[in-house]
Design a protein around this motif. Sequence first.
Motif, PDB file in Angstrom:
ATOM      1  N   ILE A 196       0.851  -1.178   0.000  1.00 20.07           N
ATOM      2  CA  ILE A 196       0.000   0.000   0.000  1.00 20.07           C
ATOM      3  C   ILE A 196       0.891   1.235   0.000  1.00 20.07           C
ATOM      4  O   ILE A 196       1.839   1.330   0.792  1.00 20.07           O
ATOM      5  CB  ILE A 196      -0.930   0.052   1.226  1.00 20.07           C
ATOM      6  N   SER A 197       0.586   2.187  -0.874  1.00 19.44           N
ATOM      7  CA  SER A 197       1.259   3.481  -0.849  1.00 19.44           C
ATOM      8  C   SER A 197       0.240   4.539  -0.456  1.00 19.44           C
ATOM      9  O   SER A 197      -0.890   4.549  -0.949  1.00 19.44           O
ATOM     10  CB  SER A 197       1.880   3.813  -2.212  1.00 19.44           C
ATOM     11  N   SER A 198       0.642   5.411   0.456  1.00 12.77           N
ATOM     12  CA  SER A 198      -0.190   6.523   0.909  1.00 12.77           C
ATOM     13  C   SER A 198       0.660   7.774   0.804  1.00 12.77           C
ATOM     14  O   SER A 198       1.492   8.049   1.674  1.00 12.77           O
ATOM     15  CB  SER A 198      -0.652   6.290   2.351  1.00 12.77           C
ATOM     16  N   ILE A 199       0.472   8.526  -0.276  1.00 11.69           N
ATOM     17  CA  ILE A 199       1.337   9.663  -0.582  1.00 11.69           C
ATOM     18  C   ILE A 199       0.524  10.947  -0.461  1.00 11.69           C
ATOM     19  O   ILE A 199      -0.226  11.322  -1.357  1.00 11.69           O
ATOM     20  CB  ILE A 199       1.936   9.529  -2.002  1.00 11.69           C
ATOM     21  N   GLY A 200       0.650  11.604   0.687  1.00  7.81           N
ATOM     22  CA  GLY A 200      -0.040  12.865   0.892  1.00  7.81           C
ATOM     23  C   GLY A 200      -1.474  12.743   1.362  1.00  7.81           C
ATOM     24  O   GLY A 200      -2.252  13.685   1.201  1.00  7.81           O
ATOM     25  N   LEU A 201      -1.836  11.622   1.967  1.00  8.23           N
ATOM     26  CA  LEU A 201      -3.194  11.449   2.475  1.00  8.23           C
ATOM     27  C   LEU A 201      -3.301  11.688   3.971  1.00  8.23           C
ATOM     28  O   LEU A 201      -4.297  12.242   4.453  1.00  8.23           O
ATOM     29  CB  LEU A 201      -3.700  10.035   2.158  1.00  8.23           C
ATOM     30  N   THR A 202      -2.281  11.299   4.722  1.00  7.35           N
ATOM     31  CA  THR A 202      -2.373  11.333   6.186  1.00  7.35           C
ATOM     32  C   THR A 202      -2.739  12.725   6.708  1.00  7.35           C
ATOM     33  O   THR A 202      -3.416  12.837   7.735  1.00  7.35           O
ATOM     34  CB  THR A 202      -1.033  10.893   6.810  1.00  7.35           C
ATOM     35  N   GLU A 203      -2.326  13.770   5.998  1.00 11.75           N
ATOM     36  CA  GLU A 203      -2.633  15.138   6.424  1.00 11.75           C
ATOM     37  C   GLU A 203      -4.130  15.410   6.489  1.00 11.75           C
ATOM     38  O   GLU A 203      -4.572  16.320   7.173  1.00 11.75           O
ATOM     39  CB  GLU A 203      -2.000  16.141   5.446  1.00 11.75           C
ATOM     40  N   HIS A 204      -4.923  14.588   5.804  1.00  9.61           N
ATOM     41  CA  HIS A 204      -6.361  14.833   5.702  1.00  9.61           C
ATOM     42  C   HIS A 204      -7.207  13.964   6.639  1.00  9.61           C
ATOM     43  O   HIS A 204      -8.414  14.203   6.745  1.00  9.61           O
ATOM     44  CB  HIS A 204      -6.836  14.570   4.271  1.00  9.61           C
ATOM     45  N   ARG A 248       3.808  -4.467   2.776  1.00  9.93           N
ATOM     46  CA  ARG A 248       4.477  -3.228   3.178  1.00  9.93           C
ATOM     47  C   ARG A 248       3.584  -2.012   2.944  1.00  9.93           C
ATOM     48  O   ARG A 248       2.805  -1.957   1.978  1.00  9.93           O
ATOM     49  CB  ARG A 248       5.775  -3.053   2.402  1.00  9.93           C
ATOM     50  N   LEU A 249       3.733  -1.040   3.830  1.00  7.79           N
ATOM     51  CA  LEU A 249       3.054   0.248   3.717  1.00  7.79           C
ATOM     52  C   LEU A 249       4.101   1.349   3.637  1.00  7.79           C
ATOM     53  O   LEU A 249       4.998   1.419   4.476  1.00  7.79           O
ATOM     54  CB  LEU A 249       2.158   0.494   4.937  1.00  7.79           C
ATOM     55  N   LEU A 250       3.996   2.210   2.624  1.00  7.60           N
ATOM     56  CA  LEU A 250       4.838   3.397   2.536  1.00  7.60           C
ATOM     57  C   LEU A 250       3.954   4.605   2.774  1.00  7.60           C
ATOM     58  O   LEU A 250       3.070   4.919   1.970  1.00  7.60           O
ATOM     59  CB  LEU A 250       5.519   3.482   1.167  1.00  7.60           C
ATOM     60  N   ASN A 251       4.184   5.286   3.896  1.00  5.57           N
ATOM     61  CA  ASN A 251       3.404   6.460   4.279  1.00  5.57           C
ATOM     62  C   ASN A 251       4.253   7.716   4.076  1.00  5.57           C
ATOM     63  O   ASN A 251       5.303   7.877   4.707  1.00  5.57           O
ATOM     64  CB  ASN A 251       2.965   6.358   5.740  1.00  5.57           C
ATOM     65  N   HIS A 252       3.791   8.594   3.196  1.00  4.71           N
ATOM     66  CA  HIS A 252       4.525   9.795   2.789  1.00  4.71           C
ATOM     67  C   HIS A 252       3.655  10.983   3.171  1.00  4.71           C
ATOM     68  O   HIS A 252       2.561  11.152   2.627  1.00  4.71           O
ATOM     69  CB  HIS A 252       4.742   9.689   1.269  1.00  4.71           C
ATOM     70  N   LEU A 257       8.786  16.744   5.684  1.00 11.54           N
ATOM     71  CA  LEU A 257       8.132  15.719   4.875  1.00 11.54           C
ATOM     72  C   LEU A 257       8.836  14.388   5.128  1.00 11.54           C
ATOM     73  O   LEU A 257      10.038  14.266   4.873  1.00 11.54           O
ATOM     74  CB  LEU A 257       8.189  16.084   3.394  1.00 11.54           C
ATOM     75  N   HIS A 258       8.095  13.427   5.647  1.00 13.21           N
ATOM     76  CA  HIS A 258       8.696  12.130   5.979  1.00 13.21           C
ATOM     77  C   HIS A 258       8.056  10.992   5.204  1.00 13.21           C
ATOM     78  O   HIS A 258       6.830  10.954   5.022  1.00 13.21           O
ATOM     79  CB  HIS A 258       8.534  11.827   7.476  1.00 13.21           C
ATOM     80  N   GLN A 259       8.892  10.080   4.748  1.00 11.44           N
ATOM     81  CA  GLN A 259       8.438   8.789   4.261  1.00 11.44           C
ATOM     82  C   GLN A 259       8.744   7.752   5.346  1.00 11.44           C
ATOM     83  O   GLN A 259       9.883   7.666   5.814  1.00 11.44           O
ATOM     84  CB  GLN A 259       9.145   8.396   2.965  1.00 11.44           C
TER      85      GLN A 259
END
Length: 418
Positions: free
Chosen positions: A259-267, A289-293, A396-398
């Motif tokens: 799973i990739s989450s690129i720029g979602l956590t802020e919301h 694996r999860l990549l949280n950006h 900005l963290h990955q």
Amino acid sequence: MARRNIADIIGTVIGSGAPIEFVAYDGSRYGPKDAAVRVTIASEQAVSYLATSASLELGLARAYVSGELQVDGDIYTAFKTLGSVDFAPISTVEKLKVLRDVGLRVLKWNPPLPEEAGASRLAHGLRHAKNRDAAAIKHHYDVSNTFYEWVLGPSMAYTCAVFPKADATLEEAQYEKHDLVCRKLDLRPGQRLLDIGCGWGGMVRHAAKHYGVHVVGVTLSKQQAEWGAKAVAEQGLSDVAEIRHGDYRDVVDGPFDAISSIGLTEHIGLKNYPLYFQKLYGLLKPQGRLLNHSIMRPTNTERVRYGRGFINRFVFPDGEITALGRTVAALQDNGFEPRHAENLREHYALTLKYWCQNLDEHWDEAVEEVGIGTARVWALYMAASRLAFEKNKIQLHQVLGVKVGKDGDAGVPLRPWF
């Protein structure tokens, strides 16, 4: 006692030596005439915004977006210059004197500008309920695909790029960002990838085209989904890539390999971090694996204040960010094993530099497309954000997490492989 003019008041606050010229509607001036930046306080309405808004930041934004405060010169340079000024503290007594000097009539109620999206303009319901999240996303992302094409460039990637070298182009850096995410996730042909908050589908198309995976992208923005689906079809990827208009919380067709989450956590909201990571954990296969950006704060001690600042009211309504420590803690506490974290804040400053340049180059077209107020909002927030990343006000963290198998095997090499 004679009342001071606007220039005198500015001098009281700014002090001597500030390399900015101020010109006011009462004919007064302050600062060097050969300054690189000139700020024009065009009307009493500008002073009213400054005097009555909940914060100085919000007052300045309202004055600028409405056109009552004008900036001649580069906005980023203006912010950087103001950031170097040692502002004099203003006591309550001094504030009252300022109001007397400019006239108490400025103390009037000013309705929110059309470009603002306060809570009253979002869908009814609790913060981060599905309908309200959809309204917040619509406010920011459903502006105009054409406008975003001008600002973002051909990649249509609205997240931090990764510059492999300082002189890389924006397109090269966005390619590298998507590829870095793919490498960290160790994608292999035939695997399934879920990309949540997929935007216009840049990551979806990159992973499908270059890594041979089957990708599902999800976005709450209808305009993004339509644009992304068309791009998928045009690139001949419809058999391996799909973009859905919907909420990631409604995805039920797991399991996925990554799973990739690129720029979602802020919301999603800080209180929803546990449910967020639990949902993603449940959609992954063992060793998935999860990549949280995501954008983060530089410390874990800063508080979130809703609705008071420019970014929350004009740009990202209901947006919330926290620091790396709290993010990793939430990831750990909800099943994942963190394997790697990387701070890319300098890369985001460079990304924003290019976006600001793109907007400048298409300014007249952008104004015609979305209106002068919205164009000013984007110019203001991107310039301010660039400076904030440079000054380490935001980061900005990955973060890479793994769903460990039952026997404790994380399925990763002994040393970084990407």
